[in-house]
Design an enzyme around this catalytic site. Structure first.
Site, PDB file in Angstrom:
ATOM      1  N   CYS A 158      33.285  44.621  44.828  1.00  0.00           N
ATOM      2  CA  CYS A 158      34.250  45.640  45.293  1.00  0.00           C
ATOM      3  C   CYS A 158      34.853  45.241  46.640  1.00  0.00           C
ATOM      4  O   CYS A 158      36.064  45.243  46.803  1.00  0.00           O
ATOM      5  CB  CYS A 158      33.579  47.007  45.368  1.00  0.00           C
ATOM      6  SG  CYS A 158      33.254  47.678  43.724  1.00  0.00           S
ATOM      7  N   HIS A 159      34.000  44.907  47.609  1.00  0.00           N
ATOM      8  CA  HIS A 159      34.512  44.536  48.929  1.00  0.00           C
ATOM      9  C   HIS A 159      33.759  43.356  49.527  1.00  0.00           C
ATOM     10  O   HIS A 159      33.850  43.092  50.721  1.00  0.00           O
ATOM     11  CB  HIS A 159      34.446  45.730  49.896  1.00  0.00           C
ATOM     12  CG  HIS A 159      34.980  47.001  49.320  1.00  0.00           C
ATOM     13  ND1 HIS A 159      34.172  47.959  48.756  1.00  0.00           N
ATOM     14  CD2 HIS A 159      36.247  47.439  49.169  1.00  0.00           C
ATOM     15  CE1 HIS A 159      34.907  48.955  48.286  1.00  0.00           C
ATOM     16  NE2 HIS A 159      36.174  48.666  48.522  1.00  0.00           N
ATOM     17  N   GLY A 160      32.957  42.681  48.714  1.00  0.00           N
ATOM     18  CA  GLY A 160      32.358  41.417  49.163  1.00  0.00           C
ATOM     19  C   GLY A 160      31.031  41.506  49.885  1.00  0.00           C
ATOM     20  O   GLY A 160      30.699  40.597  50.651  1.00  0.00           O
TER      21      GLY A 160
END
Ligand code: FES
Length: 194
Positions: A158-160
């Site tokens: 999703c955001h790393g």
């Protein structure tokens, strides 16, 4: 640090994984099938059966993983290899973004050492709630072929956010390590979750 698909670990065949996953869900499904009967007989007992499940980890070979559904949440269970355990043990708590072991059954601020996150004598088993502590996605790393990030644990696409093999956040925006649910070994390979 950025993860790539090349960071995937393990050599479990997809067929093995599907077999194990099916077995685990079948066991839980069987318990679920009892629900209407138990519910009629005793509401208190039925509520308890939702909160606590037993899972036999024996079919999970070294290097393999399964996901269990518990209280509506995915719980990651990984049978870690000796190399993964060694790596996780050698991490200094001072190097961690979140130095606290997020053990849900304890309010104490326990250091996030590998030994505190796993059970004594059962260090190969990592049991953690599979929900990213950033915004709640389910990190990748359970299925063969998933990206696991540079520390070989889990990678949240999703955001790393990056987690190591002890579920500790090692990069990305997640603020906390993965939560460790309440569980105990009730015999050699069987755990009671909840
Ligand atoms: Fe996992 Fe944002 S929800 S990194």
């Amino acid at each position: 640090m950025n993860a790539t698909v090349e960071d995937i670990g393990g050599d479990v065949s997809r067929r093995d994984f599907l077999y194990l996953a099916t077995g685990a869900f079948a066991a839980i499904g069987a318990a679920g099938a009892l629900w209407p009967l138990v519910d009629q007989m005793n509401p208190d007992a039925s509520a308890l059966s939702l909160a606590t499940i037993e899972v036999d980890l024996a079919p999970i070979q070294n290097g393999q993983a399964i996901t269990i559904l518990w209280r509506g949440m995915p719980v990651f269970v990984r049978n870690r290899t000796p190399e993964e355990i060694e790596k996780a043990k050698n991490v200094a708590v001072s190097d961690l973004k979140d130095p606290v072991a997020r053990i849900l059954s304890s309010t104490a601020e326990i250091p996030a050492t590998d030994g505190n996150i796993t059970k004594p004598g059962k260090e190969n088993w990592l049991v953690a709630i599979g929900i990213c502590t950033h915004l709640g996605c389910v990190p990748k790393g359970q299925n063969p072929g998933d990206p696991r990030g540079p520390y070989g644990g889990w990678f949240c696409v999703c955001h790393g956010s990056i987690y190591d093999t002890a579920g500790r956040v090692r990069g990305g925006p997640a603020p906390r390590n993965l939560d460790i649910p309440p569980y105990d070994f009730i015999d050699g390979t069987k755990i009671k979750l909840g």
